[in-house]
Design an enzyme around this catalytic site. Structure first.
Site, PDB file in Angstrom:
ATOM      1  N   PHE A 142      -5.044   3.213  14.479  1.00 15.32           N
ATOM      2  CA  PHE A 142      -5.183   4.245  13.477  1.00 15.32           C
ATOM      3  C   PHE A 142      -6.128   3.896  12.612  1.00 15.32           C
ATOM      4  O   PHE A 142      -6.436   2.601  12.204  1.00 15.32           O
ATOM      5  CB  PHE A 142      -3.908   4.706  12.943  1.00 15.32           C
ATOM      6  CG  PHE A 142      -3.270   5.772  13.486  1.00 15.32           C
ATOM      7  CD1 PHE A 142      -2.868   6.982  12.837  1.00 15.32           C
ATOM      8  CD2 PHE A 142      -2.571   5.548  14.819  1.00 15.32           C
ATOM      9  CE1 PHE A 142      -2.139   8.015  13.394  1.00 15.32           C
ATOM     10  CE2 PHE A 142      -1.847   6.718  15.291  1.00 15.32           C
ATOM     11  CZ  PHE A 142      -1.993   8.113  14.682  1.00 15.32           C
TER      12      PHE A 142
ATOM     13  N   LYS B 109     -12.541  -3.374  18.522  1.00 12.58           N
ATOM     14  CA  LYS B 109     -11.233  -3.801  18.925  1.00 12.58           C
ATOM     15  C   LYS B 109     -10.643  -3.587  20.430  1.00 12.58           C
ATOM     16  O   LYS B 109      -9.502  -3.907  20.659  1.00 12.58           O
ATOM     17  CB  LYS B 109      -9.993  -3.413  17.896  1.00 12.58           C
ATOM     18  CG  LYS B 109     -10.669  -3.898  16.474  1.00 12.58           C
ATOM     19  CD  LYS B 109      -9.605  -3.572  15.406  1.00 12.58           C
ATOM     20  CE  LYS B 109     -10.159  -3.920  14.086  1.00 12.58           C
ATOM     21  NZ  LYS B 109      -9.261  -4.065  12.934  1.00 12.58           N
TER      22      LYS B 109
ATOM     23  N   ASN C 107       1.010  -1.160  -0.047  1.00 18.00           N
ATOM     24  CA  ASN C 107      -0.014  -0.133  -0.066  1.00 18.00           C
ATOM     25  C   ASN C 107       0.781   1.139  -0.084  1.00 18.00           C
ATOM     26  O   ASN C 107       2.079   1.184   0.036  1.00 18.00           O
ATOM     27  CB  ASN C 107      -0.979  -0.060   1.326  1.00 18.00           C
ATOM     28  CG  ASN C 107      -0.160  -0.113   2.488  1.00 18.00           C
ATOM     29  OD1 ASN C 107       0.339   0.517   2.914  1.00 18.00           O
ATOM     30  ND2 ASN C 107      -0.532  -1.216   3.205  1.00 18.00           N
TER      31      ASN C 107
END
Length: 402
Positions: free
Chosen positions: A323, A341, A210
């Site tokens: 993030f 999470k 990425n």
């Protein structure tokens, strides 16, 4: 605070060079080791001999004068200091630094050093207010330079306005504050930061990855070091030089990242996970290069382990920060990730908003805390974002220790 500190004082060609004499003297008397680098223009106002006497060290002017044949002077000087101070910084040297021009010893050294840099502008008020100078100073701020704002008053050119070099006593105080021992709640704590992309191998020449540059994670690691933390930086492939003092762990794939994070997790007090880890990898990795064919090509992908979710399930004492780089519905996705999470905090930014995407030196973020608070930050350098984030982390630590 300055005893034993190595300070490189760079002087550009302005009449305010005379004030640098007092600054050099004060720094030397405080026990700092001072080296002086001058432009040719600066030597027209005060001679190098003056600064040699005040600093009790060689003064450097000519890029091509190698005082020691075993070393490259501008690299040796650039590697030496704990901090660099450019005072006075003229419009000319500011423009060179902002645009990567290296045509004298000062500008070349500024490109080569990795030390923190203080810039103290000094010039005519109209020059200081010129759009080009303003843009160049703003660019230096984005690079992480600290600007020591000039004062207002009577200028050597006869004008009255903003442009006077900050007084030596005030520059001295800024440097004392810079070297002040950290009172941060992060001092002595272990901060684990992940940064950069991962690469998921398909065959010996191809992989999936990425656009992450790692800049945000490296900025956080650097700022955490400055606050006295012990920093473990687990980084995917990047071209960034790691900050001095970090424990760098290089990884390549999502599997590598997972294994290294789990290995270090129990030692961490704070975990800040900025890395852009691949969600999928090729199910079949070919040992030989896949040859081109006239047909379409389909690649079966499989899920990688969700590192952040795993940490959320395992955490005990750790403060966990995630993030979320999104292209839409930032708040909705961030809050969902925060809860799902088991995070303490999440930082979200738009990857399509100008100045906030991958590879940029700036970011525009919102920080969500599990206690329901949020902090919206405007466009700023990633180093500034890192400081705001660590401030939030410190507040959570302080609350938990009450």
């Amino acid at each position: 605070m300055l005893k034993g500190k190595k300070i490189l004082l760079c002087l550009a060609g302005g009449v305010a060079v005379y004030k640098a004499c007092a600054l050099t003297s004060k720094l030397t008397q405080a026990g700092a080791s001072v080296k002086v680098v001058m432009t040719e223009g600066a030597t027209k106002f005060v001679t190098p001999l003056t600064f040699q006497a005040l600093s009790r060290d060689n003064v450097y002017v000519d890029t091509f004068e190698e005082k020691d044949p075993t070393k490259i002077t501008h690299i040796d000087i650039a590697d030496w200091p704990d901090v660099v101070v450019v005072a006075p910084a003229t419009a000319n040297i500011i423009g060179k630094a902002a645009n990567g021009i290296a045509d004298d010893l000062v500008s070349t050294m500024l490109l080569a050093t990795t030390a923190p840099i203080f810039i103290a502008p000094a010039m005519n008020v109209h020059m200081y207010e010129h759009p080009a100078v303003i843009a160049n100073i703003d660019k230096l701020k984005l690079f992480g330079y600290q600007i020591l704002e000039p004062g207002e008053g009577y200028l050597a050119c006869g004008y009255i306005g903003k442009g006077r070099l900050m007084e030596p006593d005030d520059i001295f105080k800024h440097l004392e504050e810079f070297f002040q021992p950290s009172s941060s709640t992060l001092k002595g704590k272990t901060v684990l930061v992940t940064a950069g992309p991962t690469q998921e191998k398909l065959d010996p020449v191809r992989y999936f990855t990425n656009h992450s540059s790692g800049k945000m994670g490296y900025a956080i690691a650097e700022q955490a070091i400055k606050r006295g933390a012990n920093v473990i930086l687990i980084s995917g492939p990047t071209t960034i030089k790691p900050p001095n003092g970090v424990q760098l762990e290089n990884v390549t794939s999502a599997k590598d990242m997972f294994e290294k994070v789990i290995e270090c997790f129990d030692f961490a007090d704070v975990v800040i996970k900025t890395a852009a880890v691949a969600d999928y990898r090729p199910k079949l990795v070919h040992e030989q290069k896949i040859k081109k064919s006239p047909n379409d090509w389909s690649i079966e992908m499989e899920r990688t382990t969700d590192i952040l979710k795993t940490l959320g399930e395992r955490k005990e004492k750790q403060l966990l920060v995630g993030f979320a780089a999104e292209s839409e519905q930032l708040e909705e996705y961030a809050k969902d990730k925060l809860e799902r999470k088991n995070l303490d905090m999440i930082v979200t930014n738009s990857i399509v908003q100008p100045g906030a995407g991958f590879k940029a030196d700036t970011n525009i973020v919102t920080i969500f805390n599990k206690n329901g608070t949020r902090l919206d930050l405007p466009l700023m350098s990633k180093h500034e974002v890192a400081n705001y984030l660590l401030n939030e982390v410190e507040e959570v630590i302080k609350d938990s220790e009450k």
